[in-house]
Design a protein around this motif. Structure first.
Motif, PDB file in Angstrom:
ATOM      1  N   LEU A 195       1.013  -1.171   0.162  1.00 10.94           N
ATOM      2  CA  LEU A 195       0.014   0.063   0.356  1.00 10.94           C
ATOM      3  C   LEU A 195       0.598   1.123   0.144  1.00 10.94           C
ATOM      4  O   LEU A 195       0.476   2.486   0.413  1.00 10.94           O
ATOM      5  CB  LEU A 195      -1.249   0.127   1.145  1.00 10.94           C
ATOM      6  CG  LEU A 195      -1.599  -1.223   0.717  1.00 10.94           C
ATOM      7  CD1 LEU A 195      -2.645  -1.269   2.239  1.00 10.94           C
ATOM      8  CD2 LEU A 195      -2.486  -1.332  -0.098  1.00 10.94           C
ATOM      9  N   VAL A 196       2.350   1.289   0.403  1.00 12.03           N
ATOM     10  CA  VAL A 196       3.485   2.598   0.044  1.00 12.03           C
ATOM     11  C   VAL A 196       3.540   2.206  -1.382  1.00 12.03           C
ATOM     12  O   VAL A 196       4.334   1.245  -1.723  1.00 12.03           O
ATOM     13  CB  VAL A 196       3.726   2.034   0.992  1.00 12.03           C
ATOM     14  CG1 VAL A 196       4.717   3.220   1.038  1.00 12.03           C
ATOM     15  CG2 VAL A 196       3.306   1.977   2.682  1.00 12.03           C
ATOM     16  N   GLU A 197       3.877   3.910  -1.658  1.00 16.62           N
ATOM     17  CA  GLU A 197       3.971   3.964  -3.452  1.00 16.62           C
ATOM     18  C   GLU A 197       5.348   4.626  -2.836  1.00 16.62           C
ATOM     19  O   GLU A 197       6.517   4.084  -4.103  1.00 16.62           O
ATOM     20  CB  GLU A 197       3.063   4.145  -3.837  1.00 16.62           C
ATOM     21  CG  GLU A 197       1.912   4.189  -4.383  1.00 16.62           C
ATOM     22  CD  GLU A 197       0.727   4.822  -5.963  1.00 16.62           C
ATOM     23  OE1 GLU A 197       1.741   5.820  -5.853  1.00 16.62           O
ATOM     24  OE2 GLU A 197      -0.537   4.400  -5.230  1.00 16.62           O
ATOM     25  N   ASP A 198       5.856   5.380  -2.593  1.00 13.82           N
ATOM     26  CA  ASP A 198       6.731   6.313  -2.416  1.00 13.82           C
ATOM     27  C   ASP A 198       7.935   5.185  -1.760  1.00 13.82           C
ATOM     28  O   ASP A 198       8.079   4.411  -0.962  1.00 13.82           O
ATOM     29  CB  ASP A 198       6.099   7.573  -1.487  1.00 13.82           C
ATOM     30  CG  ASP A 198       8.106   8.334  -1.085  1.00 13.82           C
ATOM     31  OD1 ASP A 198       7.722   8.899  -1.439  1.00 13.82           O
ATOM     32  OD2 ASP A 198       8.692   7.499   0.164  1.00 13.82           O
ATOM     33  N   GLU A 199       8.853   5.419  -2.770  1.00 14.20           N
ATOM     34  CA  GLU A 199       9.831   4.424  -1.615  1.00 14.20           C
ATOM     35  C   GLU A 199      10.548   4.605  -0.984  1.00 14.20           C
ATOM     36  O   GLU A 199      11.070   4.176  -0.043  1.00 14.20           O
ATOM     37  CB  GLU A 199      11.604   4.464  -3.364  1.00 14.20           C
ATOM     38  CG  GLU A 199      10.802   3.319  -4.848  1.00 14.20           C
ATOM     39  CD  GLU A 199      10.224   2.100  -4.385  1.00 14.20           C
ATOM     40  OE1 GLU A 199      10.951   1.833  -3.527  1.00 14.20           O
ATOM     41  OE2 GLU A 199       8.983   1.787  -4.900  1.00 14.20           O
ATOM     42  N   ASP A 200      11.484   5.989  -0.624  1.00 12.09           N
ATOM     43  CA  ASP A 200      12.013   7.014   0.476  1.00 12.09           C
ATOM     44  C   ASP A 200      10.992   5.740   1.520  1.00 12.09           C
ATOM     45  O   ASP A 200      11.818   5.769   3.069  1.00 12.09           O
ATOM     46  CB  ASP A 200      11.810   7.800   0.758  1.00 12.09           C
ATOM     47  CG  ASP A 200      12.717   8.334  -0.232  1.00 12.09           C
ATOM     48  OD1 ASP A 200      14.083   7.333  -0.741  1.00 12.09           O
ATOM     49  OD2 ASP A 200      13.095   9.434  -0.740  1.00 12.09           O
ATOM     50  N   GLU A 201       9.709   5.693   1.519  1.00 11.35           N
ATOM     51  CA  GLU A 201       8.644   5.829   2.887  1.00 11.35           C
ATOM     52  C   GLU A 201       9.205   4.320   3.375  1.00 11.35           C
ATOM     53  O   GLU A 201       8.599   3.513   4.331  1.00 11.35           O
ATOM     54  CB  GLU A 201       7.267   6.008   2.763  1.00 11.35           C
ATOM     55  CG  GLU A 201       6.378   5.579   3.568  1.00 11.35           C
ATOM     56  CD  GLU A 201       5.064   6.588   3.450  1.00 11.35           C
ATOM     57  OE1 GLU A 201       3.930   5.718   3.826  1.00 11.35           O
ATOM     58  OE2 GLU A 201       4.507   6.583   2.458  1.00 11.35           O
ATOM     59  N   LYS A 202       8.776   3.454   1.911  1.00 14.79           N
ATOM     60  CA  LYS A 202       8.456   2.287   2.575  1.00 14.79           C
ATOM     61  C   LYS A 202      10.338   1.855   2.994  1.00 14.79           C
ATOM     62  O   LYS A 202       9.915   0.845   4.024  1.00 14.79           O
ATOM     63  CB  LYS A 202       9.566   1.318   0.675  1.00 14.79           C
ATOM     64  CG  LYS A 202       7.253   0.841  -0.278  1.00 14.79           C
ATOM     65  CD  LYS A 202       8.148   0.127  -1.308  1.00 14.79           C
ATOM     66  CE  LYS A 202       6.671   0.019  -2.275  1.00 14.79           C
ATOM     67  NZ  LYS A 202       5.621  -0.850  -1.885  1.00 14.79           N
ATOM     68  N   LYS A 203      10.994   2.063   2.696  1.00 14.56           N
ATOM     69  CA  LYS A 203      12.971   1.996   3.329  1.00 14.56           C
ATOM     70  C   LYS A 203      12.115   1.987   4.618  1.00 14.56           C
ATOM     71  O   LYS A 203      13.140   1.417   4.987  1.00 14.56           O
ATOM     72  CB  LYS A 203      13.166   2.425   2.876  1.00 14.56           C
ATOM     73  CG  LYS A 203      14.038   2.335   0.867  1.00 14.56           C
ATOM     74  CD  LYS A 203      15.479   2.567   0.483  1.00 14.56           C
ATOM     75  CE  LYS A 203      14.740   3.883   0.017  1.00 14.56           C
ATOM     76  NZ  LYS A 203      16.096   4.480  -1.312  1.00 14.56           N
ATOM     77  N   GLU A 204      11.646   2.976   4.719  1.00 14.65           N
ATOM     78  CA  GLU A 204      11.867   3.920   6.018  1.00 14.65           C
ATOM     79  C   GLU A 204      10.598   2.944   7.461  1.00 14.65           C
ATOM     80  O   GLU A 204      11.054   2.221   8.232  1.00 14.65           O
ATOM     81  CB  GLU A 204      11.060   5.302   6.004  1.00 14.65           C
ATOM     82  CG  GLU A 204      11.072   5.756   7.854  1.00 14.65           C
ATOM     83  CD  GLU A 204      10.435   7.447   7.687  1.00 14.65           C
ATOM     84  OE1 GLU A 204      10.091   7.789   9.327  1.00 14.65           O
ATOM     85  OE2 GLU A 204      10.780   7.590   6.907  1.00 14.65           O
ATOM     86  N   LEU A 205       9.698   2.106   6.887  1.00 18.11           N
ATOM     87  CA  LEU A 205       8.926   1.455   7.344  1.00 18.11           C
ATOM     88  C   LEU A 205       9.727  -0.024   7.359  1.00 18.11           C
ATOM     89  O   LEU A 205       9.696  -0.237   8.816  1.00 18.11           O
ATOM     90  CB  LEU A 205       7.410   0.907   6.586  1.00 18.11           C
ATOM     91  CG  LEU A 205       6.613   2.705   6.455  1.00 18.11           C
ATOM     92  CD1 LEU A 205       5.687   2.137   5.558  1.00 18.11           C
ATOM     93  CD2 LEU A 205       6.449   2.671   7.922  1.00 18.11           C
ATOM     94  N   PHE A 206      10.213  -0.720   6.047  1.00 21.77           N
ATOM     95  CA  PHE A 206      11.062  -1.687   6.040  1.00 21.77           C
ATOM     96  C   PHE A 206      12.308  -1.553   7.360  1.00 21.77           C
ATOM     97  O   PHE A 206      12.338  -2.682   7.926  1.00 21.77           O
ATOM     98  CB  PHE A 206      11.428  -2.928   5.246  1.00 21.77           C
ATOM     99  CG  PHE A 206      10.746  -2.563   4.594  1.00 21.77           C
ATOM    100  CD1 PHE A 206       9.611  -3.593   4.302  1.00 21.77           C
ATOM    101  CD2 PHE A 206      10.208  -2.178   3.026  1.00 21.77           C
ATOM    102  CE1 PHE A 206       8.485  -4.036   3.611  1.00 21.77           C
ATOM    103  CE2 PHE A 206       9.917  -2.895   1.974  1.00 21.77           C
ATOM    104  CZ  PHE A 206       8.372  -3.310   2.383  1.00 21.77           C
ATOM    105  N   GLU A 207      13.039   0.142   7.734  1.00 20.38           N
ATOM    106  CA  GLU A 207      14.421  -0.652   8.473  1.00 20.38           C
ATOM    107  C   GLU A 207      13.242  -0.237   9.832  1.00 20.38           C
ATOM    108  O   GLU A 207      13.933  -0.693  10.436  1.00 20.38           O
ATOM    109  CB  GLU A 207      14.678   0.939   8.514  1.00 20.38           C
ATOM    110  CG  GLU A 207      15.717   1.200   6.711  1.00 20.38           C
ATOM    111  CD  GLU A 207      16.699   1.937   6.813  1.00 20.38           C
ATOM    112  OE1 GLU A 207      17.864   2.251   7.209  1.00 20.38           O
ATOM    113  OE2 GLU A 207      15.923   3.811   7.241  1.00 20.38           O
ATOM    114  N   GLU A 208      12.120   0.820  10.291  1.00 19.69           N
ATOM    115  CA  GLU A 208      11.843   0.267  11.456  1.00 19.69           C
ATOM    116  C   GLU A 208      11.568  -1.327  11.673  1.00 19.69           C
ATOM    117  O   GLU A 208      11.925  -1.613  12.894  1.00 19.69           O
ATOM    118  CB  GLU A 208      10.332   1.022  11.068  1.00 19.69           C
ATOM    119  CG  GLU A 208      10.112   2.568  11.285  1.00 19.69           C
ATOM    120  CD  GLU A 208       9.511   3.132  11.413  1.00 19.69           C
ATOM    121  OE1 GLU A 208       9.906   4.707  11.173  1.00 19.69           O
ATOM    122  OE2 GLU A 208       8.487   2.622  11.644  1.00 19.69           O
TER     123      GLU A 208
END
Length: 259
Positions: A84-97
């Protein structure tokens, strides 16, 4: 935490209120082997996850302060970021968390099956987001593999870990080739397919097992396996979803066929 997107499909069949969650637990968790949580807080986190209320599942899971609550929170955030997340930077941040939380959980709950699996899953998705080449250079592949191996040591029938290990082999081969992959990382096409096939044995009605198998075939063999991959996507599109994640899997398969 900013407001997350809502689940974009009808979730009325995924409520699992009261005893319904217990009755459906074995079916819902055939893929991740998560043990039944005895505390209501963790149960509520899983209910939120299964109905696609991913942000609430994270909040409830973290508040529960249990291994199962943490697993619910991490899985909810990972699936949300994946689909559900399209923005790649947001994706990376969520997976890092998720990866960071899972590392903490590994120390606090060393025998939690899904602390290890979610650590690997988040690292794997993060690696895809930054590129497999960068992930290999940063040593993330080894960390991912170690967590998947530990997952299967604790739960040999963890189908989702088998899927992830299949992807591990396939993606390294896709990036560096079979020979270098074998010599440097110990990966092989045969091992990849064996893990995908094992997952399908364990969760025969799974859309994601078919989707990832199809992806792996295309990554390793390219156009030579388009027919086989398409057949797997077609099967995935026909699978019956029991919760929000499975519905997202099925819809993804449909979208791949329509492209």
């Amino acid at each position: 935490m900013s407001k997350w997107k809502t689940f974009p499909h009808d979730a009325s069949g995924f409520a699992y209120e009261g005893d319904a969650l217990w009755k459906a637990w074995e079916r819902l968790h055939a893929g991740d082997q998560e043990p039944w949580p005895e505390d209501e807080a963790s149960q509520d986190a899983w209910r939120a996850y299964h109905r696609g209320d991913f942000q609430n599942a994270v909040a409830l899971g973290l508040k529960a302060e249990t291994a199962s609550g943490m697993a619910a929170a991490n899985k909810a955030q990972s699936i949300y970021a994946t689909y559900l997340v399209e923005d790649e930077d947001e994706k990376k941040e969520l997976f890092e968390e998720v990866a960071d939380r899972a590392e903490v959980a590994l120390k606090e709950y060393p025998n939690s099956i899904n602390a290890h699996y979610q650590h690997a899953y988040a690292l794997g998705r993060y690696s895809q987001a930054i590129s497999i080449a960068k992930a290999l250079a940063q040593g993330l592949a080894g960390k991912c593999k170690a967590s998947l191996d530990k997952t299967l040591a604790l739960a040999p029938d963890h189908a989702e870990a088998h899927i992830a290990l299949g992807a591990y082999h396939a993606e390294i081969i896709g990036k560096v080739g079979s020979m270098v992959g074998s010599l440097t990382y110990g990966v092989s096409k045969d091992a990849a397919e064996a893990h995908y096939q094992k997952a399908l044995e364990l969760i025969s009605g799974s859309a994601i097992a078919r989707i990832e198998y199809a992806n792996g075939l295309l990554t390793m063999y390219g156009n030579k396996k388009v027919k086989d991959a398409t057949a797997l996507y077609e099967e995935a599109a026909e699978c019956e979803a029991a919760d929000a994640m499975e519905r997202l899997d099925v819809e993804f398969a449909k979208s791949e066929l329509s492209d």
